[in-house]
Write a protein that holds these residues in place. Structure first.
Motif, mmCIF file in Angstrom:
data_model
loop_
_atom_site.group_PDB
_atom_site.id
_atom_site.type_symbol
_atom_site.label_atom_id
_atom_site.label_comp_id
_atom_site.label_asym_id
_atom_site.label_seq_id
_atom_site.Cartn_x
_atom_site.Cartn_y
_atom_site.Cartn_z
ATOM 1 N N GLY A 158 0.747 -1.189 0.033
ATOM 2 C CA GLY A 158 -0.004 -0.014 0.054
ATOM 3 C C GLY A 158 0.779 1.173 -0.020
ATOM 4 O O GLY A 158 2.057 1.280 -0.019
ATOM 5 N N HIS A 159 0.257 2.383 -0.029
ATOM 6 C CA HIS A 159 1.014 3.739 -0.104
ATOM 7 C C HIS A 159 0.231 4.476 0.757
ATOM 8 O O HIS A 159 -0.903 4.913 0.776
ATOM 9 N N SER A 167 10.002 9.200 9.216
ATOM 10 C CA SER A 167 11.312 9.372 8.891
ATOM 11 C C SER A 167 12.321 8.900 10.007
ATOM 12 O O SER A 167 13.378 8.355 9.752
ATOM 13 N N HIS A 168 11.844 8.894 11.328
ATOM 14 C CA HIS A 168 12.532 8.807 12.420
ATOM 15 C C HIS A 168 12.186 7.588 13.394
ATOM 16 O O HIS A 168 12.765 7.509 14.323
ATOM 17 N N PRO A 198 12.254 -5.430 5.303
ATOM 18 C CA PRO A 198 12.171 -5.195 3.708
ATOM 19 C C PRO A 198 10.944 -4.928 3.234
ATOM 20 O O PRO A 198 9.908 -5.394 3.599
ATOM 21 N N GLY A 199 10.992 -4.117 2.364
ATOM 22 C CA GLY A 199 9.785 -3.441 1.658
ATOM 23 C C GLY A 199 9.289 -2.260 2.239
ATOM 24 O O GLY A 199 8.118 -1.547 1.618
ATOM 25 N N VAL A 200 9.773 -1.862 3.364
ATOM 26 C CA VAL A 200 9.262 -0.512 4.004
ATOM 27 C C VAL A 200 10.161 0.644 3.238
ATOM 28 O O VAL A 200 11.278 0.680 3.588
ATOM 29 N N ASN A 201 9.447 1.481 2.349
ATOM 30 C CA ASN A 201 10.263 2.479 1.937
ATOM 31 C C ASN A 201 9.517 3.843 2.149
ATOM 32 O O ASN A 201 8.581 4.153 1.728
ATOM 33 N N VAL A 202 10.597 4.603 2.706
ATOM 34 C CA VAL A 202 10.433 5.913 3.342
ATOM 35 C C VAL A 202 10.589 6.921 1.951
ATOM 36 O O VAL A 202 12.101 6.956 1.930
ATOM 37 N N LEU A 203 9.844 7.213 1.367
ATOM 38 C CA LEU A 203 10.299 8.027 -0.030
ATOM 39 C C LEU A 203 10.708 9.549 0.460
ATOM 40 O O LEU A 203 11.677 9.965 -0.270
ATOM 41 N N GLU A 222 6.002 10.158 3.605
ATOM 42 C CA GLU A 222 5.287 9.376 2.488
ATOM 43 C C GLU A 222 6.011 8.134 2.188
ATOM 44 O O GLU A 222 7.300 7.976 2.071
ATOM 45 N N ILE A 223 5.002 6.962 2.422
ATOM 46 C CA ILE A 223 5.740 5.540 2.489
ATOM 47 C C ILE A 223 4.979 4.624 1.618
ATOM 48 O O ILE A 223 3.868 4.628 1.457
ATOM 49 N N LEU A 224 5.842 3.858 0.995
ATOM 50 C CA LEU A 224 5.474 2.561 0.301
ATOM 51 C C LEU A 224 5.730 1.336 0.778
ATOM 52 O O LEU A 224 6.947 1.280 1.618
ATOM 53 N N TYR A 225 4.616 0.588 1.018
ATOM 54 C CA TYR A 225 4.813 -0.622 1.625
ATOM 55 C C TYR A 225 4.803 -1.715 0.464
ATOM 56 O O TYR A 225 3.686 -1.921 0.018
#
Length: 423
Positions: A158-159, A167-168, A198-203, A222-225
Motif C-alpha cells: 500500500g501507499h 522518517s525517524h 524489507p519493503g518499507v520504503n520511506v520516500l 510518504e511511505i510505500l509498503y
C-alpha cells in the motif's frame, strides 16, 4: 447533568511547578543556538526533572509507567505544555508517540507491550501512526492498503502519506484492510511493522505548512509498503478492530490537541495584551482604541468558551469513556482549532509588521494554527459528525408542535376583541 472541573490542592501545586518550569526552563530553548548534541544533553536533563516530579508520560496508568491522571487533569497539563513546541517531548507526551502508547496500552498483548510500548514510554524508541492515504482523504473507509494472511505472516502492500514521524520512527502502527468484503467499519486492522522490515520504503518528508523542526516534530512521511512481511503476532488486537481502536486512540488525542491549542492561544493572547498596553498611536495606547478592545474581548470570550468545552469533553470521557464524549470531542476539534487561528491572527494584527517577522513566535504559531484545521480530520468532517449526532434526538413534527406555540380558537377571539376595542 452537572460537571466538576475542580482538582485537589496537591495537583494544583504540580500545575504551578509546570507553569514555572515551562516558562523558565523550556521556553528559552526556542531561541537558544544549540547543536543537536547540546540540545539532546539539555533536554535529557530537563526530562529527568520531569520524571523526578512524577509527571513523565502522564497519559498512561501508573502500572504502565505513567501518572494515571485521567483526561481532565491531562487536559489541564496539556494547556500548559501547549505554550512551547518543546514542552510535550520533554514531558514524554509528544505526538504521535503518546497516542501510540495509549493504543498499545489498550490493545497490545503482553509480548507487544514489552517489546514496543515500554521502550516507547521510556523514550528509547520512536513510533509512527501510518493510516492516511493519498486517495482516501478524510474517509478511513476508503483505505486500500492491504494485508493478506499467508500462514504465520501478513503481507502488506500500500501507499501511505502524512505518516507523522515516519522518517525517524523505529516502528510503525499501520492501518490495513484485512477483509475487503466486510462491513465498512470492520474491514481494517492495525499491524506493527518494524522500520527495518524489507519493503518499507520511506520516500520523503512531505513539505507542509507549519512544520517545526523542534523536538518531537520530525515531519510527515510518504511511505510505500511493498510486499512487507511481518509475523501475524504483530497484529494489534483482533482483525477488524482497526476503526474501533483508531477511535480510542484519536479521542484522547483530540482533547490533548485542543488543550495544547489553548496554551498556544493563551500565549498569543498575552503577547497581544502586552502589546496593546505598550504601543502608542496618535496620543494614546492601542488599549484605548475601541477596535482593539473588541479584539481583546472577543479573543478572551473565545478562549474561555473553548476551554470550558474542552474540559467538559475531558470530564465526560473520564466518567464514561470515549463513547460518552464523541459529540463533545468533535466540537472541540473544530471550535478549538478555529479559536486558536482567530486569536493568533489578531495578535499578529496588533503587532503590525513585527508580527509577521521571525523575531516573534507568532508567524510560526499562525502556520501551525492553520494546519490544525485539517489534521486529525478537517473541520467540516467534525461539523458533520456533530450535526448528525445532535439531529438524532429530533423527529419530524407537523405544525403545530410543542416548540411552536400557536393561537387557539379562544385566543384568536380574544385577540380580535382586543383589536376591535383598540380601534
Amino acid at each position: 447533568m452537572s460537571w466538576n472541573f475542580s482538582t485537589e490542592p496537591e495537583f494544583e501545586k504540580k500545575l504551578e511547578w509546570m507553569r514555572t518550569f515551562v516558562r523558565e526552563e523550556i521556553m528559552p530553548l526556542e531561541v537558544a543556538d544549540l547543536s543537536p548534541e547540546a540540545f539532546t544533553q539539555v533536554s535529557d536533563g530537563l526530562k529527568q526533572q520531569v520524571k523526578d516530579q512524577g509527571l513523565w508520560a502522564a497519559h498512561l496508568e501508573p502500572e504502565l509507567g505513567g501518572g494515571g491522571f485521567g483526561q481532565l487533569k491531562l487536559g489541564l497539563m496539556h494547556e500548559i505544555l501547549g505554550a512551547s513546541v518543546f514542552a510535550p517531548s520533554i514531558f514524554g507526551n509528544n505526538a504521535p508517540d503518546s497516542g501510540n502508547a495509549e493504543l498499545l496500552a489498550i490493545a497490545a498483548n503482553e509480548e507487544q507491550k514489552e517489546k514496543w510500548m515500554k521502550p516507547l514510554l521510556a523514550g528509547e524508541l520512536r513510533s509512527c501512526f501510518s493510516m492516511t492515504e493519498p486517495g482516501a482523504g478524510a474517509d478511513p473507509t476508503m483505505l486500500t492498503t492491504r494485508a493478506v494472511r499467508e500462514g504465520d505472516e501478513y503481507v502488506i502492500n500500500g501507499h501511505k502519506w502524512f505518516s507523522s514521524n515516519g522518517s525517524h520512527a523505529d516502528f510503525f502502527i499501520v492501518m490495513v484492510v484485512t477483509d475487503p468484503d466486510a462491513e465498512a467499519h470492520e474491514r481494517a486492522s492495525m499491524i506493527i511493522v518494524p522500520r527495518d522490515t524489507p519493503g518499507v520504503n520511506v520516500l520523503r518528508d512531505i513539505p507542509v505548512m507549519g512544520l517545526s523542526h523542534a523536538a518531537g516534530d520530525k515531519g510527515h512521511a510518504e511511505i510505500l509498503y511493498q510486499d512487507v512481511r511481518v509475523p501475524a503476532a504483530n497484529l494489534v488486537g483482533e482483525e477488524g478492530q482497526g476503526f474501533m481502536l483508531a477511535q480510542k486512540r484519536l479521542g484522547p488525542g483530540r482533547i490533548h490537541h485542543a488543550m495544547r491549542w489553548l496554551g498556544q492561544g493563551r500565549r498569543a493572547f498575552d503577547m497581544m495584551c502586552e502589546r496593546v498596553v505598550t504601543r502608542e498611536v496618535k496620543g494614546s495606547t492601542l488599549s484605548q482604541k475601541q477596535m482593539i478592545q473588541d479584539m481583546v474581548a472577543t479573543s478572551k470570550a473565545e478562549l474561555e468558551a473553548a476551554r470550558l468545552l474542552t474540559l467538559q469533553a475531558a470530564w465526560k470521557m473520564d466518567q464514561g469513556g470515549t463513547k460518552a464524549a464523541l459529540t463533545d470531542i468533535a466540537i472541540i476539534k473544530f471550535w478549538g482549532a478555529q479559536v486558536l487561528f482567530n486569536v493568533i491572527d489578531r495578535a499578529i494584527q496588533v503587532h503590525g509588521s513585527l508580527g509577521i517577522t521571525g523575531d516573534l513566535p507568532l508567524e510560526e504559531m499562525y502556520r501551525n494554527a492553520r494546519s490544525a484545521r485539517i489534521y486529525d480530520g478537517p473541520d467540516e468532517v467534525h461539523k458533520v459528525t456533530v450535526a448528525r449526532r445532535v439531529l438524532r434526538g429530533y423527529e419530524p413534527h407537523p405544525v403545530p408542535s410543542e416548540h411552536i406555540p400557536t393561537r387557539t380558537e379562544e385566543a384568536q377571539k380574544k385577540f380580535a376583541q382586543y383589536l376591535e376595542a383598540a380601534s
